[in-house]
Design a protein around this motif. Sequence first.
Motif, PDB file in Angstrom:
ATOM      1  N   CYS A   1       0.877  -1.343  -0.123  1.00  0.00           N
ATOM      2  CA  CYS A   1       0.000  -0.143  -0.049  1.00  0.00           C
ATOM      3  C   CYS A   1       0.798   1.213  -0.025  1.00  0.00           C
ATOM      4  N   ARG A   2       0.473   2.344  -0.761  1.00  0.00           N
ATOM      5  CA  ARG A   2       1.254   3.462  -0.954  1.00  0.00           C
ATOM      6  C   ARG A   2       1.169   4.349   0.670  1.00  0.00           C
ATOM      7  N   ALA A   3       0.058   4.188   1.105  1.00  0.00           N
ATOM      8  CA  ALA A   3      -0.125   4.879   2.370  1.00  0.00           C
ATOM      9  C   ALA A   3      -1.330   4.177   3.229  1.00  0.00           C
ATOM     10  N   LEU A   4      -1.476   4.607   4.741  1.00  0.00           N
ATOM     11  CA  LEU A   4      -2.371   3.812   5.345  1.00  0.00           C
ATOM     12  C   LEU A   4      -3.395   4.872   5.963  1.00  0.00           C
ATOM     13  N   LEU A   5      -4.578   4.178   6.117  1.00  0.00           N
ATOM     14  CA  LEU A   5      -5.728   5.169   6.735  1.00  0.00           C
ATOM     15  C   LEU A   5      -5.934   4.411   8.046  1.00  0.00           C
ATOM     16  N   HIS A   6      -5.705   4.958   9.279  1.00  0.00           N
ATOM     17  CA  HIS A   6      -5.685   3.930  10.783  1.00  0.00           C
ATOM     18  C   HIS A   6      -7.039   4.578  11.213  1.00  0.00           C
ATOM     19  N   LEU A   7      -8.080   3.707  11.250  1.00  0.00           N
ATOM     20  CA  LEU A   7      -9.333   4.009  11.889  1.00  0.00           C
ATOM     21  C   LEU A   7      -9.168   3.651  13.349  1.00  0.00           C
ATOM     22  N   VAL A   8      -9.576   4.519  14.325  1.00  0.00           N
ATOM     23  CA  VAL A   8      -9.556   4.151  15.687  1.00  0.00           C
ATOM     24  C   VAL A   8     -11.157   4.280  16.055  1.00  0.00           C
ATOM     25  N   ASP A   9     -11.783   3.234  16.838  1.00  0.00           N
ATOM     26  CA  ASP A   9     -13.253   3.207  17.219  1.00  0.00           C
ATOM     27  C   ASP A   9     -13.331   4.171  18.513  1.00  0.00           C
ATOM     28  N   GLY A  10     -13.976   5.101  18.327  1.00  0.00           N
ATOM     29  CA  GLY A  10     -14.113   6.430  19.456  1.00  0.00           C
ATOM     30  C   GLY A  10     -14.763   5.578  20.651  1.00  0.00           C
ATOM     31  N   THR A  11     -15.650   4.707  20.402  1.00  0.00           N
ATOM     32  CA  THR A  11     -16.633   4.311  21.446  1.00  0.00           C
ATOM     33  C   THR A  11     -15.864   3.447  22.477  1.00  0.00           C
ATOM     34  N   GLN A  12     -14.719   2.967  22.120  1.00  0.00           N
ATOM     35  CA  GLN A  12     -14.009   2.180  23.287  1.00  0.00           C
ATOM     36  C   GLN A  12     -13.448   3.053  24.263  1.00  0.00           C
ATOM     37  N   ASP A  13     -13.146   2.471  25.420  1.00  0.00           N
ATOM     38  CA  ASP A  13     -12.639   3.525  26.566  1.00  0.00           C
ATOM     39  C   ASP A  13     -11.067   3.822  26.394  1.00  0.00           C
TER      40      ASP A  13
END
Length: 337
Positions: free
Chosen positions: A237-249
């Motif tokens: 992959c050329r670049a990364l999109l890092h998703l973080v779940d905002g509902t976790q503590d």
Amino acid sequence: MKFLDQAKIYLRSGNGGNGCVGFRREKFIEFGGPDGGDGGRGGDVVLECVDGLNTLIDYRYAQHFRAETGHQGSGQQRTGAAGKDIVLRLPRGTQIFDDDNETLLADLTEIGQRIVLLKGGDGGYGNLHFKTSTNRAPRRADKGWPGEERYVWLRLKLIADIGLIGLPNAGKSTFLAANSNARPKIADYPFTTLHPGLGVVRVGESEFVMADIPGLIEGAHEGAGLGTRFLGHVERCRALLHLVDGTQDDIATAYKTVRGELKAYGGNLARKKEIVALNKTDAMTPEDIETKRAQLAKVSRKTVHVISGVSGQGVQPLLHELMKLVDKQRVSAREAA
């Protein structure tokens, strides 16, 4: 179509055809002499990178591939026909490893790329080849040379512009389904995605390819969860999109866990350009959003995009940012070439 990113197959190039022992026998030609032709060359094993494939499922059930043997020579100085090559059509991003699954033999990265992996054997000489001034009627003809054979591993590493990473249930599949033509499985439990998915994302008049990488957990580089099998797809992959779940503590730990696995795996994964997004904000209060955005910005040291893959909030600005990053990476790749 079932996704398959690794397969072991047997390959063999064609043997060369045998030479011919023949003599010219015609009326009124007293000393016709030898006229046996050479054998034909055996077929090669050719690897071709083609468009339209993104899995190795074709090599799940058919695992033995042999090129045609060269035809035998014949009289009247006729050389045998060459054996037909066998061409293996492989998706872009396929690597070919030796039987030890470590020695890299070939890497198919461009559409139309062709590599002769195994060459066919040469045809044997006919007796015409051995005619000399002192040996006017040789009765010697050689057998064809044997072809090559080997077991190889095919390993597919998806080539995408953006790799979608994050812990299980971070909303990666939902984000990909909402913004591309991909239709991954979406459910409310971890490890819903069991194989990488590709989708084409359109941004205005431009588009880029996004890959949904199955969820990483702590210890993935050592085999935990789905293991290292899908970390390899991030390499291309050329670049990364890092998703973080905002509902976790603890979002800081969630971010550090994935980054730690990328670094531990190696292959310069941790050095790739990364955009960070706080997802699932539709289920959060404004105060909670601001607090966790600040926490994530502090631990990542990057600008954090606040989005909701379900409602589409904040998604378009993020896609435009991704498109700008992809354009820069494409320009850099062309200049390097």
